[in-house]
Design a protein around this motif. Sequence first.
Motif, PDB file in Angstrom:
ATOM      1  N   ILE A  21      23.536 -43.772  63.559  1.00  0.00           N
ATOM      2  CA  ILE A  21      23.638 -43.218  62.204  1.00  0.00           C
ATOM      3  C   ILE A  21      23.218 -41.757  62.233  1.00  0.00           C
ATOM      4  O   ILE A  21      22.073 -41.439  62.582  1.00  0.00           O
ATOM      5  CB  ILE A  21      22.769 -44.032  61.224  1.00  0.00           C
ATOM      6  CG1 ILE A  21      23.271 -45.486  61.186  1.00  0.00           C
ATOM      7  CG2 ILE A  21      22.796 -43.415  59.833  1.00  0.00           C
ATOM      8  CD1 ILE A  21      22.388 -46.425  60.388  1.00  0.00           C
ATOM      9  N   HIS A  22      24.148 -40.871  61.852  1.00  0.00           N
ATOM     10  CA  HIS A  22      23.932 -39.425  61.954  1.00  0.00           C
ATOM     11  C   HIS A  22      23.864 -38.730  60.593  1.00  0.00           C
ATOM     12  O   HIS A  22      23.995 -37.504  60.528  1.00  0.00           O
ATOM     13  CB  HIS A  22      25.069 -38.782  62.750  1.00  0.00           C
ATOM     14  CG  HIS A  22      25.029 -39.034  64.223  1.00  0.00           C
ATOM     15  ND1 HIS A  22      24.079 -38.493  65.049  1.00  0.00           N
ATOM     16  CD2 HIS A  22      25.854 -39.766  65.026  1.00  0.00           C
ATOM     17  CE1 HIS A  22      24.314 -38.869  66.304  1.00  0.00           C
ATOM     18  NE2 HIS A  22      25.377 -39.643  66.312  1.00  0.00           N
ATOM     19  N   SER A  23      23.678 -39.459  59.514  1.00  0.00           N
ATOM     20  CA  SER A  23      23.719 -38.852  58.177  1.00  0.00           C
ATOM     21  C   SER A  23      22.704 -37.735  58.043  1.00  0.00           C
ATOM     22  O   SER A  23      21.513 -37.931  58.274  1.00  0.00           O
ATOM     23  CB  SER A  23      23.431 -39.914  57.116  1.00  0.00           C
ATOM     24  OG  SER A  23      23.985 -41.160  57.449  1.00  0.00           O
TER      25      SER A  23
ATOM     26  N   VAL B 161      28.296 -43.680  62.605  1.00  0.00           N
ATOM     27  CA  VAL B 161      28.231 -43.664  61.141  1.00  0.00           C
ATOM     28  C   VAL B 161      27.816 -42.273  60.671  1.00  0.00           C
ATOM     29  O   VAL B 161      26.725 -41.797  60.979  1.00  0.00           O
ATOM     30  CB  VAL B 161      27.227 -44.715  60.631  1.00  0.00           C
ATOM     31  CG1 VAL B 161      27.052 -44.598  59.121  1.00  0.00           C
ATOM     32  CG2 VAL B 161      27.687 -46.116  61.011  1.00  0.00           C
ATOM     33  N   ASP B 162      28.710 -41.618  59.943  1.00  0.00           N
ATOM     34  CA  ASP B 162      28.563 -40.263  59.403  1.00  0.00           C
ATOM     35  C   ASP B 162      28.635 -39.214  60.516  1.00  0.00           C
ATOM     36  O   ASP B 162      27.985 -39.336  61.551  1.00  0.00           O
ATOM     37  CB  ASP B 162      27.305 -40.103  58.558  1.00  0.00           C
ATOM     38  CG  ASP B 162      27.429 -40.818  57.222  1.00  0.00           C
ATOM     39  OD1 ASP B 162      28.561 -40.889  56.690  1.00  0.00           O
ATOM     40  OD2 ASP B 162      26.409 -41.324  56.711  1.00  0.00           O
ATOM     41  N   LEU B 163      29.443 -38.199  60.253  1.00  0.00           N
ATOM     42  CA  LEU B 163      29.757 -37.167  61.253  1.00  0.00           C
ATOM     43  C   LEU B 163      29.234 -35.811  60.810  1.00  0.00           C
ATOM     44  O   LEU B 163      29.796 -34.770  61.146  1.00  0.00           O
ATOM     45  CB  LEU B 163      31.277 -37.115  61.450  1.00  0.00           C
ATOM     46  CG  LEU B 163      31.921 -38.454  61.830  1.00  0.00           C
ATOM     47  CD1 LEU B 163      33.447 -38.345  61.806  1.00  0.00           C
ATOM     48  CD2 LEU B 163      31.440 -38.930  63.193  1.00  0.00           C
TER      49      LEU B 163
ATOM     50  N   VAL C  72      22.979 -30.941  50.533  1.00  0.00           N
ATOM     51  CA  VAL C  72      23.765 -29.953  49.779  1.00  0.00           C
ATOM     52  C   VAL C  72      23.633 -28.576  50.427  1.00  0.00           C
ATOM     53  O   VAL C  72      24.634 -27.868  50.635  1.00  0.00           O
ATOM     54  CB  VAL C  72      23.307 -29.906  48.301  1.00  0.00           C
ATOM     55  CG1 VAL C  72      23.958 -28.731  47.578  1.00  0.00           C
ATOM     56  CG2 VAL C  72      23.643 -31.218  47.599  1.00  0.00           C
ATOM     57  N   GLU C  73      22.411 -28.192  50.769  1.00  0.00           N
ATOM     58  CA  GLU C  73      22.188 -26.900  51.434  1.00  0.00           C
ATOM     59  C   GLU C  73      22.892 -26.850  52.784  1.00  0.00           C
ATOM     60  O   GLU C  73      23.494 -25.834  53.155  1.00  0.00           O
ATOM     61  CB  GLU C  73      20.690 -26.664  51.621  1.00  0.00           C
ATOM     62  CG  GLU C  73      19.904 -26.536  50.330  1.00  0.00           C
ATOM     63  CD  GLU C  73      18.409 -26.477  50.578  1.00  0.00           C
ATOM     64  OE1 GLU C  73      18.013 -26.325  51.755  1.00  0.00           O
ATOM     65  OE2 GLU C  73      17.646 -26.605  49.618  1.00  0.00           O
TER      66      GLU C  73
ATOM     67  N   GLY D 158      31.586 -38.427  53.905  1.00  0.00           N
ATOM     68  CA  GLY D 158      32.028 -37.224  53.220  1.00  0.00           C
ATOM     69  C   GLY D 158      30.915 -36.335  52.692  1.00  0.00           C
ATOM     70  O   GLY D 158      31.173 -35.463  51.854  1.00  0.00           O
ATOM     71  N   THR D 159      29.700 -36.492  53.179  1.00  0.00           N
ATOM     72  CA  THR D 159      28.593 -35.648  52.720  1.00  0.00           C
ATOM     73  C   THR D 159      28.832 -34.190  53.063  1.00  0.00           C
ATOM     74  O   THR D 159      28.548 -33.298  52.265  1.00  0.00           O
ATOM     75  CB  THR D 159      27.266 -36.124  53.341  1.00  0.00           C
ATOM     76  OG1 THR D 159      27.000 -37.464  52.915  1.00  0.00           O
ATOM     77  CG2 THR D 159      26.111 -35.234  52.923  1.00  0.00           C
ATOM     78  N   VAL D 160      29.360 -33.931  54.250  1.00  0.00           N
ATOM     79  CA  VAL D 160      29.564 -32.556  54.718  1.00  0.00           C
ATOM     80  C   VAL D 160      31.045 -32.228  54.869  1.00  0.00           C
ATOM     81  O   VAL D 160      31.504 -31.164  54.460  1.00  0.00           O
ATOM     82  CB  VAL D 160      28.828 -32.328  56.060  1.00  0.00           C
ATOM     83  CG1 VAL D 160      29.174 -30.957  56.654  1.00  0.00           C
ATOM     84  CG2 VAL D 160      27.313 -32.476  55.875  1.00  0.00           C
ATOM     85  N   HIS D 161      31.814 -33.157  55.432  1.00  0.00           N
ATOM     86  CA  HIS D 161      33.206 -32.868  55.784  1.00  0.00           C
ATOM     87  C   HIS D 161      34.190 -33.439  54.761  1.00  0.00           C
ATOM     88  O   HIS D 161      33.878 -34.390  54.054  1.00  0.00           O
ATOM     89  CB  HIS D 161      33.513 -33.424  57.172  1.00  0.00           C
ATOM     90  CG  HIS D 161      32.659 -32.827  58.249  1.00  0.00           C
ATOM     91  ND1 HIS D 161      32.780 -31.513  58.648  1.00  0.00           N
ATOM     92  CD2 HIS D 161      31.641 -33.357  58.977  1.00  0.00           C
ATOM     93  CE1 HIS D 161      31.892 -31.261  59.596  1.00  0.00           C
ATOM     94  NE2 HIS D 161      31.189 -32.358  59.806  1.00  0.00           N
TER      95      HIS D 161
END
Length: 307
Positions: free
Chosen positions: A73-75, A9-11, A298-299, A37-40
């Motif tokens: 979970i990797h968020s 979950v989350d990449l 975000v950073e 989609g937080t980063v990618h």
Amino acid sequence: MQTLRIGIVDLDTSHPNNWVPIIKELGHQVVAVFDGGTVHEEGYATQFAEKHEIQMVCDALEDMVPHVDAVIIHSVNWDLHVERARPFVNAGKAILIDKPMAGNMRDIQQLLEWERSGARITGGSSLSVCEEAKEWHRQHDPYDEIVTVLAGCSVDEFNYGIHAFYFLQAIMGAGIESVRSTGVHLQHQIELVWQDGRKGILSVGATQGYLPFYATIVTEHTVKHLQVDSSRLYRSFLEASLPYLSGDIEPFVSISQLLEVELAAMAAKKSLLLGGEEVALKHLSEEDQGYDGASFAVEYRMKVKGH
């Protein structure tokens, strides 16, 4: 050992790419991925799945639930961890939450409540089971009492600095009672006090160069310096975690002990804001500021994208 069907979950971070091959080498299957989609960008999960020969790319967490025994979970936004975990907890699935597991009291209390209700949850930092700490314990005479331990690393105070907190606990054991910020000089220096009176010192935060994970242990008879071989960390962590997720063994450390570390980090921030007042872990509350996962994400995205 039971073979697990694992979902990712989350990449967001480098961990999924590095962990999936080790998970397969340890005899488990990675059967599904989801990325929020937080980063990618959109489509990254499909590329990741093709690279690692993972059959299922899920558009929603609920789509993953029936196909897995456990999730990792990797968020990078730790404020998402509890909600990412919730559908799997409700379905009785096992869960590993990458560090930091939580940055505020509300989420920590939810994780502790899930532990009390019997949910199978673990996570945190690979430093909690690093080979260097285990080897020191094997060689250490338990009657040779610890005087103090200095531990630290660089990069930042929480997302990466939490590793140093975990390393210190791996050496000293559970039982952190209170935390006091001693101020900032290039890095944030922090004193942690255990219930039995022992004290440890941490130094965390950004430096001009990268500093490895380290600890200097002073006992009544010896001084020992440990520097962690990072190339062994992921395998050690997964070797400790996956048998618990599969139900084969008890947890290497309870989730409540792991979260003691993250409470200590929150107490360190509160102490700094209060000008160095000692902060007891039991006096932390939901009103305390904690660490903002969304802002950090975000950073992090900006750094990854080179902005």
